[in-house]
Design a protein around this motif. Sequence first.
Motif, PDB file in Angstrom:
ATOM      1  N   PRO A  16      45.211 105.438  21.649  1.00 51.88           N
ATOM      2  CA  PRO A  16      46.087 104.374  22.319  1.00 51.88           C
ATOM      3  C   PRO A  16      47.340 104.752  21.970  1.00 51.88           C
ATOM      4  N   HIS A  17      48.420 104.362  22.980  1.00 49.92           N
ATOM      5  CA  HIS A  17      49.591 104.730  22.974  1.00 49.92           C
ATOM      6  C   HIS A  17      50.346 104.026  21.580  1.00 49.92           C
ATOM      7  N   CYS A  18      51.326 104.588  21.027  1.00 51.15           N
ATOM      8  CA  CYS A  18      52.151 103.829  19.997  1.00 51.15           C
ATOM      9  C   CYS A  18      52.925 102.893  20.356  1.00 51.15           C
ATOM     10  N   PRO A  19      52.918 101.727  19.739  1.00 51.16           N
ATOM     11  CA  PRO A  19      53.851 100.464  20.340  1.00 51.16           C
ATOM     12  C   PRO A  19      55.169 100.937  20.385  1.00 51.16           C
ATOM     13  N   THR A  20      55.749 100.062  21.313  1.00 52.58           N
ATOM     14  CA  THR A  20      57.253 100.230  21.525  1.00 52.58           C
ATOM     15  C   THR A  20      58.005  99.936  20.202  1.00 52.58           C
ATOM     16  N   TYR A  21      58.719 100.714  19.676  1.00 46.10           N
ATOM     17  CA  TYR A  21      59.596 100.621  18.410  1.00 46.10           C
ATOM     18  C   TYR A  21      61.218 100.724  18.817  1.00 46.10           C
ATOM     19  N   ILE A  22      62.017 100.194  18.068  1.00 44.01           N
ATOM     20  CA  ILE A  22      63.324 100.421  18.224  1.00 44.01           C
ATOM     21  C   ILE A  22      64.232  99.948  16.922  1.00 44.01           C
ATOM     22  N   THR A  44      60.916 104.669  19.890  1.00 44.04           N
ATOM     23  CA  THR A  44      59.697 105.044  20.361  1.00 44.04           C
ATOM     24  C   THR A  44      59.065 104.490  21.562  1.00 44.04           C
ATOM     25  N   ASN A  45      58.714 105.205  22.568  1.00 45.50           N
ATOM     26  CA  ASN A  45      58.180 104.417  24.017  1.00 45.50           C
ATOM     27  C   ASN A  45      59.086 103.272  24.339  1.00 45.50           C
ATOM     28  N   MET A 114      76.176  93.254  17.882  1.00 50.15           N
ATOM     29  CA  MET A 114      75.589  93.895  18.987  1.00 50.15           C
ATOM     30  C   MET A 114      73.963  93.659  18.905  1.00 50.15           C
ATOM     31  N   GLN A 115      73.527  93.402  20.144  1.00 44.24           N
ATOM     32  CA  GLN A 115      72.180  92.959  20.394  1.00 44.24           C
ATOM     33  C   GLN A 115      71.629  94.097  21.287  1.00 44.24           C
ATOM     34  N   VAL A 116      70.317  94.686  21.084  1.00 44.26           N
ATOM     35  CA  VAL A 116      69.799  95.641  22.063  1.00 44.26           C
ATOM     36  C   VAL A 116      68.500  95.209  22.114  1.00 44.26           C
ATOM     37  N   LYS A 117      68.293  94.881  23.646  1.00 43.24           N
ATOM     38  CA  LYS A 117      66.978  94.644  23.994  1.00 43.24           C
ATOM     39  C   LYS A 117      66.134  95.330  24.826  1.00 43.24           C
ATOM     40  N   VAL A 118      65.219  95.680  24.557  1.00 40.84           N
ATOM     41  CA  VAL A 118      64.173  96.713  25.455  1.00 40.84           C
ATOM     42  C   VAL A 118      63.943  96.132  26.868  1.00 40.84           C
ATOM     43  N   LYS A 119      64.200  96.915  27.798  1.00 41.58           N
ATOM     44  CA  LYS A 119      63.878  96.789  29.123  1.00 41.58           C
ATOM     45  C   LYS A 119      63.222  98.080  29.921  1.00 41.58           C
ATOM     46  N   ASN A 120      62.064  98.003  29.441  1.00 43.21           N
ATOM     47  CA  ASN A 120      61.269  99.428  29.879  1.00 43.21           C
ATOM     48  C   ASN A 120      61.244  99.302  31.326  1.00 43.21           C
ATOM     49  N   GLU A 121      61.106 100.544  32.090  1.00 44.04           N
ATOM     50  CA  GLU A 121      60.861 100.499  33.555  1.00 44.04           C
ATOM     51  C   GLU A 121      59.829 101.794  33.755  1.00 44.04           C
ATOM     52  N   GLN A 122      59.585 102.613  32.702  1.00 42.91           N
ATOM     53  CA  GLN A 122      58.634 103.713  32.772  1.00 42.91           C
ATOM     54  C   GLN A 122      57.390 103.332  31.953  1.00 42.91           C
ATOM     55  N   PHE A 123      57.566 103.052  30.705  1.00 41.69           N
ATOM     56  CA  PHE A 123      56.388 102.729  29.704  1.00 41.69           C
ATOM     57  C   PHE A 123      56.084 101.172  29.753  1.00 41.69           C
ATOM     58  N   LEU A 124      55.062 101.014  30.630  1.00 39.53           N
ATOM     59  CA  LEU A 124      54.827  99.460  30.590  1.00 39.53           C
ATOM     60  C   LEU A 124      53.297  99.209  30.041  1.00 39.53           C
ATOM     61  N   GLU A 125      52.749  99.983  29.068  1.00 42.25           N
ATOM     62  CA  GLU A 125      51.577  99.870  28.518  1.00 42.25           C
ATOM     63  C   GLU A 125      51.811  98.589  27.612  1.00 42.25           C
ATOM     64  N   HIS A 127      52.771  95.561  26.617  1.00 38.15           N
ATOM     65  CA  HIS A 127      53.104  94.359  27.271  1.00 38.15           C
ATOM     66  C   HIS A 127      54.277  93.454  26.587  1.00 38.15           C
ATOM     67  N   ASN A 128      54.294  93.553  25.381  1.00 38.56           N
ATOM     68  CA  ASN A 128      55.282  92.777  24.496  1.00 38.56           C
ATOM     69  C   ASN A 128      56.545  93.690  24.251  1.00 38.56           C
ATOM     70  N   SER A 129      56.631  94.885  24.749  1.00 35.50           N
ATOM     71  CA  SER A 129      57.646  95.762  24.471  1.00 35.50           C
ATOM     72  C   SER A 129      59.037  94.974  25.024  1.00 35.50           C
ATOM     73  N   ASN A 130      58.930  94.499  26.173  1.00 36.62           N
ATOM     74  CA  ASN A 130      60.222  93.646  26.634  1.00 36.62           C
ATOM     75  C   ASN A 130      60.801  92.511  26.161  1.00 36.62           C
ATOM     76  N   ASN A 131      59.783  92.094  24.935  1.00 35.77           N
ATOM     77  CA  ASN A 131      60.309  91.018  24.158  1.00 35.77           C
ATOM     78  C   ASN A 131      61.069  91.493  22.954  1.00 35.77           C
ATOM     79  N   LEU A 132      61.158  92.828  22.735  1.00 35.87           N
ATOM     80  CA  LEU A 132      61.562  93.338  21.622  1.00 35.87           C
ATOM     81  C   LEU A 132      63.264  93.577  21.760  1.00 35.87           C
ATOM     82  N   ASN A 133      63.749  92.796  20.468  1.00 34.34           N
ATOM     83  CA  ASN A 133      65.432  93.053  20.509  1.00 34.34           C
ATOM     84  C   ASN A 133      65.851  92.964  19.038  1.00 34.34           C
ATOM     85  N   ILE A 134      66.772  93.861  18.849  1.00 36.74           N
ATOM     86  CA  ILE A 134      67.419  94.022  17.408  1.00 36.74           C
ATOM     87  C   ILE A 134      68.597  93.632  17.535  1.00 36.74           C
TER      88      ILE A 134
END
Length: 299
Positions: A16-22, A44-45, A114-125, A127-134
């Motif tokens: 499986p692919h690694c989960p999105t991380y930031i 990552t991703n 500063m808030q950074v939110k993941v907004k993936n357009e390529q890596f969509l595997e 499904h929770n990645s676009n809820n990730l923010n720091i």
Amino acid sequence: FKSSRLAIEELKIKFPHCPTYIDFSESGIIYGLHGKKIIELTSTNADHVEIVLSQIPIYNYNIFLQMNDSYHDMFSETLKESKKSIPFILNQNSKWSISVKDLIPKIGPGFYEMQVKVKNEQFLEDHNSNNLNITKKLIITDIGVSCRRSKSGLFFWVNRLSDLVAIKNAEIKMFSASNMLLMESRSNDNGIAEIKIDREVFNKIAFILVQSGSDVTYLKLDENIRKFDELGNKYSSANYQAFINIERNMFRPGEKIEIDCAIRNRLGETPPIFPLEVEVMSPDNKILFSKMETPDLNG
């Protein structure tokens, strides 16, 4: 035997692919007003992010300093929203940065978030990645504050980070964890303030705000300063002290580190010129670099 070998050669294992991380690469929050103001991150991703830069009003400084790094838009005012494409190699760690100057070229001193939110357009595997923010706190300032233990309390030296010139009449305010103002003082013409503090008040200090005009910074007492039982004269026999400032607390390998150092006596005055030995130590107390230096006329 042949059919068995063929079966082995055709065997495929799918991982499986690694989960999105930031995340932010450094924990420091103070950035020089006239410095580069580069925020380092690792991911990552993740291929695209949205960046939100907000400013904290002065009346919310106390709350801001005691919050964790979760985003609280009720305490801040949004200044800039921006989208950014970031380095992306599938399942590999990427290092990149955000320039505060690129977001707001003429940003002034103050407390920011500063808030950074993941907004993936390529890596969509994932499904929770676009809820990730720091979220990261930022304090942009030209005020440098050094604090030392003195015989009966705390000794402060307040200066400009850009040129080490002493800041006179700077407000120094000490607050408790419940945002109660415990003590306040001002720096003298040499940027010095020596404040007598009894044990009861000292133990209540949660953080210290230092303000000069529209510029402001903060200081949190570290464990060495908090050892109140050991308070005493921390000056050398020659009565001199070195005050050191660097723009941030983490650097990339091979990066140039600019260190500002000022030598002052107990009154905040510049000493006569004499040679100094400068040593850079590793975390395990090994000497990494040693050099003899002579301060200029300004110390």
